[in-house]
Motif scaffolding. Structure first.
Motif, PDB file in Angstrom:
ATOM      1  N   ILE A 210       0.838  -1.200   0.000  1.00 18.84           N
ATOM      2  CA  ILE A 210       0.000   0.000   0.000  1.00 18.84           C
ATOM      3  C   ILE A 210       0.878   1.258   0.000  1.00 18.84           C
ATOM      4  O   ILE A 210       2.029   1.199   0.426  1.00 18.84           O
ATOM      5  N   PRO A 211       0.304   2.342  -0.484  1.00 18.45           N
ATOM      6  CA  PRO A 211      -1.036   2.556  -1.027  1.00 18.45           C
ATOM      7  C   PRO A 211      -1.202   1.897  -2.394  1.00 18.45           C
ATOM      8  O   PRO A 211      -0.223   1.574  -3.056  1.00 18.45           O
ATOM      9  N   THR A 212      -2.454   1.724  -2.810  1.00 20.68           N
ATOM     10  CA  THR A 212      -2.728   1.083  -4.090  1.00 20.68           C
ATOM     11  C   THR A 212      -3.005   2.097  -5.192  1.00 20.68           C
ATOM     12  O   THR A 212      -3.072   1.725  -6.363  1.00 20.68           O
ATOM     13  N   HIS A 213      -3.179   3.363  -4.825  1.00 21.42           N
ATOM     14  CA  HIS A 213      -3.515   4.391  -5.808  1.00 21.42           C
ATOM     15  C   HIS A 213      -3.026   5.745  -5.294  1.00 21.42           C
ATOM     16  O   HIS A 213      -3.029   5.986  -4.080  1.00 21.42           O
ATOM     17  N   LEU A 214      -2.600   6.615  -6.209  1.00 21.87           N
ATOM     18  CA  LEU A 214      -2.120   7.943  -5.840  1.00 21.87           C
ATOM     19  C   LEU A 214      -2.787   9.012  -6.701  1.00 21.87           C
ATOM     20  O   LEU A 214      -3.154   8.760  -7.852  1.00 21.87           O
ATOM     21  N   ALA A 215      -2.909  10.212  -6.123  1.00 26.09           N
ATOM     22  CA  ALA A 215      -3.436  11.364  -6.847  1.00 26.09           C
ATOM     23  C   ALA A 215      -2.657  12.602  -6.435  1.00 26.09           C
ATOM     24  O   ALA A 215      -2.132  12.681  -5.323  1.00 26.09           O
ATOM     25  N   LEU A 216      -2.586  13.585  -7.325  1.00 28.01           N
ATOM     26  CA  LEU A 216      -1.905  14.847  -7.058  1.00 28.01           C
ATOM     27  C   LEU A 216      -2.908  15.911  -6.623  1.00 28.01           C
ATOM     28  O   LEU A 216      -4.008  16.002  -7.178  1.00 28.01           O
ATOM     29  N   VAL A 217      -2.516  16.739  -5.673  1.00 26.67           N
ATOM     30  CA  VAL A 217      -3.359  17.837  -5.205  1.00 26.67           C
ATOM     31  C   VAL A 217      -3.131  19.081  -6.053  1.00 26.67           C
ATOM     32  O   VAL A 217      -1.983  19.432  -6.369  1.00 26.67           O
ATOM     33  N   VAL A 218      -4.222  19.747  -6.439  1.00 27.05           N
ATOM     34  CA  VAL A 218      -4.166  21.077  -7.034  1.00 27.05           C
ATOM     35  C   VAL A 218      -5.199  21.940  -6.309  1.00 27.05           C
ATOM     36  O   VAL A 218      -6.180  21.418  -5.783  1.00 27.05           O
ATOM     37  N   THR A 219      -4.969  23.241  -6.271  1.00 23.24           N
ATOM     38  CA  THR A 219      -5.862  24.112  -5.492  1.00 23.24           C
ATOM     39  C   THR A 219      -6.290  25.324  -6.324  1.00 23.24           C
ATOM     40  O   THR A 219      -5.897  26.461  -6.039  1.00 23.24           O
ATOM     41  N   PRO A 220      -7.118  25.121  -7.349  1.00 22.64           N
ATOM     42  CA  PRO A 220      -7.562  26.242  -8.182  1.00 22.64           C
ATOM     43  C   PRO A 220      -8.605  27.094  -7.481  1.00 22.64           C
ATOM     44  O   PRO A 220      -9.209  26.675  -6.480  1.00 22.64           O
ATOM     45  N   LEU A 221      -8.837  28.286  -8.021  1.00 18.92           N
ATOM     46  CA  LEU A 221      -9.892  29.164  -7.534  1.00 18.92           C
ATOM     47  C   LEU A 221     -11.151  28.936  -8.366  1.00 18.92           C
ATOM     48  O   LEU A 221     -11.078  28.778  -9.589  1.00 18.92           O
ATOM     49  N   ASP A 222     -12.301  28.920  -7.700  1.00 25.70           N
ATOM     50  CA  ASP A 222     -13.552  28.761  -8.438  1.00 25.70           C
ATOM     51  C   ASP A 222     -14.063  30.123  -8.912  1.00 25.70           C
ATOM     52  O   ASP A 222     -13.368  31.143  -8.796  1.00 25.70           O
ATOM     53  N   SER A 223     -15.282  30.157  -9.448  1.00 33.73           N
ATOM     54  CA  SER A 223     -15.825  31.388 -10.026  1.00 33.73           C
ATOM     55  C   SER A 223     -16.033  32.490  -8.994  1.00 33.73           C
ATOM     56  O   SER A 223     -16.136  33.667  -9.337  1.00 33.73           O
ATOM     57  N   THR A 224     -16.085  32.108  -7.710  1.00 29.99           N
ATOM     58  CA  THR A 224     -16.241  33.114  -6.646  1.00 29.99           C
ATOM     59  C   THR A 224     -14.911  33.423  -5.966  1.00 29.99           C
ATOM     60  O   THR A 224     -14.879  34.030  -4.904  1.00 29.99           O
ATOM     61  N   HIS A 225     -13.826  32.968  -6.587  1.00 28.78           N
ATOM     62  CA  HIS A 225     -12.466  33.192  -6.096  1.00 28.78           C
ATOM     63  C   HIS A 225     -12.201  32.485  -4.761  1.00 28.78           C
ATOM     64  O   HIS A 225     -11.341  32.910  -3.986  1.00 28.78           O
ATOM     65  N   GLN A 226     -12.941  31.408  -4.534  1.00 29.89           N
ATOM     66  CA  GLN A 226     -12.688  30.558  -3.377  1.00 29.89           C
ATOM     67  C   GLN A 226     -11.781  29.408  -3.794  1.00 29.89           C
ATOM     68  O   GLN A 226     -11.935  28.846  -4.875  1.00 29.89           O
ATOM     69  N   GLN A 227     -10.841  29.079  -2.918  1.00 26.04           N
ATOM     70  CA  GLN A 227      -9.913  28.010  -3.249  1.00 26.04           C
ATOM     71  C   GLN A 227     -10.574  26.646  -3.091  1.00 26.04           C
ATOM     72  O   GLN A 227     -11.218  26.369  -2.086  1.00 26.04           O
ATOM     73  N   ARG A 228     -10.429  25.803  -4.102  1.00 24.18           N
ATOM     74  CA  ARG A 228     -10.936  24.439  -4.064  1.00 24.18           C
ATOM     75  C   ARG A 228      -9.768  23.472  -3.967  1.00 24.18           C
ATOM     76  O   ARG A 228      -8.655  23.780  -4.405  1.00 24.18           O
ATOM     77  N   VAL A 229     -10.014  22.312  -3.414  1.00 20.59           N
ATOM     78  CA  VAL A 229      -8.989  21.274  -3.344  1.00 20.59           C
ATOM     79  C   VAL A 229      -9.395  20.158  -4.300  1.00 20.59           C
ATOM     80  O   VAL A 229     -10.331  19.400  -4.041  1.00 20.59           O
ATOM     81  N   GLN A 230      -8.700  20.106  -5.415  1.00 21.84           N
ATOM     82  CA  GLN A 230      -8.968  19.087  -6.421  1.00 21.84           C
ATOM     83  C   GLN A 230      -7.859  18.042  -6.422  1.00 21.84           C
ATOM     84  O   GLN A 230      -6.763  18.265  -5.896  1.00 21.84           O
ATOM     85  N   LEU A 231      -8.164  16.926  -7.053  1.00 28.28           N
ATOM     86  CA  LEU A 231      -7.173  15.893  -7.303  1.00 28.28           C
ATOM     87  C   LEU A 231      -7.056  15.693  -8.807  1.00 28.28           C
ATOM     88  O   LEU A 231      -8.042  15.754  -9.530  1.00 28.28           O
ATOM     89  N   ILE A 232      -5.831  15.439  -9.255  1.00 23.99           N
ATOM     90  CA  ILE A 232      -5.585  14.968 -10.617  1.00 23.99           C
ATOM     91  C   ILE A 232      -5.164  13.521 -10.485  1.00 23.99           C
ATOM     92  O   ILE A 232      -4.172  13.212  -9.812  1.00 23.99           O
ATOM     93  N   GLU A 233      -5.909  12.619 -11.114  1.00 24.77           N
ATOM     94  CA  GLU A 233      -5.602  11.208 -10.946  1.00 24.77           C
ATOM     95  C   GLU A 233      -5.972  10.418 -12.191  1.00 24.77           C
ATOM     96  O   GLU A 233      -6.887  10.785 -12.929  1.00 24.77           O
ATOM     97  N   SER A 234      -5.242   9.343 -12.415  1.00 27.49           N
ATOM     98  CA  SER A 234      -5.576   8.421 -13.489  1.00 27.49           C
ATOM     99  C   SER A 234      -6.355   7.286 -12.862  1.00 27.49           C
ATOM    100  O   SER A 234      -5.812   6.457 -12.117  1.00 27.49           O
ATOM    101  N   THR A 235      -7.655   7.256 -13.155  1.00 26.21           N
ATOM    102  CA  THR A 235      -8.531   6.317 -12.463  1.00 26.21           C
ATOM    103  C   THR A 235      -9.792   6.092 -13.280  1.00 26.21           C
ATOM    104  O   THR A 235      -9.970   6.665 -14.357  1.00 26.21           O
ATOM    105  N   SER A 236     -10.683   5.268 -12.748  1.00 31.53           N
ATOM    106  CA  SER A 236     -11.967   5.000 -13.382  1.00 31.53           C
ATOM    107  C   SER A 236     -13.070   5.466 -12.448  1.00 31.53           C
ATOM    108  O   SER A 236     -13.219   4.942 -11.345  1.00 31.53           O
ATOM    109  N   LEU A 237     -13.821   6.480 -12.878  1.00 35.71           N
ATOM    110  CA  LEU A 237     -14.882   7.021 -12.036  1.00 35.71           C
ATOM    111  C   LEU A 237     -16.100   7.367 -12.884  1.00 35.71           C
ATOM    112  O   LEU A 237     -15.982   7.700 -14.062  1.00 35.71           O
ATOM    113  N   SER A 238     -17.262   7.290 -12.262  1.00 36.57           N
ATOM    114  CA  SER A 238     -18.479   7.795 -12.884  1.00 36.57           C
ATOM    115  C   SER A 238     -18.790   9.138 -12.242  1.00 36.57           C
ATOM    116  O   SER A 238     -19.359   9.199 -11.152  1.00 36.57           O
ATOM    117  N   LEU A 239     -18.369  10.211 -12.880  1.00 34.78           N
ATOM    118  CA  LEU A 239     -18.555  11.538 -12.325  1.00 34.78           C
ATOM    119  C   LEU A 239     -19.932  12.075 -12.683  1.00 34.78           C
ATOM    120  O   LEU A 239     -20.445  11.820 -13.777  1.00 34.78           O
TER     121      LEU A 239
END
Length: 216
Positions: free
Chosen positions: A39-68
């Motif tokens: 372990i771990p079995t999977h990794l993702a990178l953190v990014v922290t962009p600003l949304d439309s209201t200029h609030q910081q979001r915590v996103q992940l960039i990852e190579s995975t399989s998801l139903s978004l």
């Protein structure tokens, strides 16, 4: 090295671009990687962009399989929200902060440019299988570095290599999640965000030769 179990809301503001989030999943691919490489079995990178209201979001960039929500199922490099992953993920999750010297190499704008080359790249099932059994099946045949398809830790390693965090000689196509987390690029303390307490063997224990270091 030490681990602390924390609530995400208490540490959310401390996450920085380039930090890594690790997972210990319950699916068949995660089982394969856990049994073969640990372990771990999977990794993702953190990014922290600003949304439309200029609030910081915590996103992940990852190579995975998801139903978004609102999107067709995609298997490959995509963006997710860490808060959503914490709510829906079945398994343990950890936050691995980068060391001070590694953080100093991360420029948010440059990192976004690098990530833009990988978003939409399809998942590398063959390499994930190969690295999942890296402790069981010997690596008899060398694998050429290729970013045409990428699995999770391969993506992280490619990005870190381009940003100067990992050395040029490292082959991202030959590194498992557990191997990447063992590299000495992280802080001395990591944090478990979800699941029963579980420590990461060999975390941050393997020294690397940095590009800005010279032999004496």
């Amino acid at each position: 090295m030490s681990m602390l179990k924390v609530r995400y809301k208490k540490v959310r503001s401390e996450l920085r671009p380039g930090d890594v989030v690790g997972f210990n999943g319950r699916g068949p691919v995660s089982w394969l990687i856990r049994k073969g490489a640990g372990i771990p079995t999977h990794l993702a990178l953190v990014v922290t962009p600003l949304d439309s209201t200029h609030q910081q979001r915590v996103q992940l960039i990852e190579s995975t399989s998801l139903s978004l929500p609102g999107k067709k199922r995609f298997i490959g490099v995509q963006r997710t929200y860490l808060s959503d992953r914490l709510m829906t993920y079945k398994g343990e999750m950890w936050w691995f902060p980068l060391s001070k010297w590694a953080k100093a190499l991360i420029n948010g704008c440059v990192m976004e440019d690098v990530l833009g080359k990988y978003e939409g790249v399809k998942y590398d099932f063959w390499q994930a299988f190969r690295e999942g059994w890296s402790k069981v099946l010997p690596r008899l045949f060398p694998v050429s570095e290729s970013a045409n398809h990428v699995y999770c830790s391969e993506l992280v390693a490619f990005v870190f290599k381009e940003l100067g965090v990992l050395p040029e000689k490292l082959n991202p196509s030959c590194i498992s999640p557990a191997e990447l987390i063992s590299l000495g690029i992280f802080s001395g303390t990591y944090y478990q965000l979800k699941g029963k307490s579980k420590q990461i063997p060999r975390y941050n224990t393997l020294g690397i030769v940095r590009e800005d270091e010279h032999d004496i």
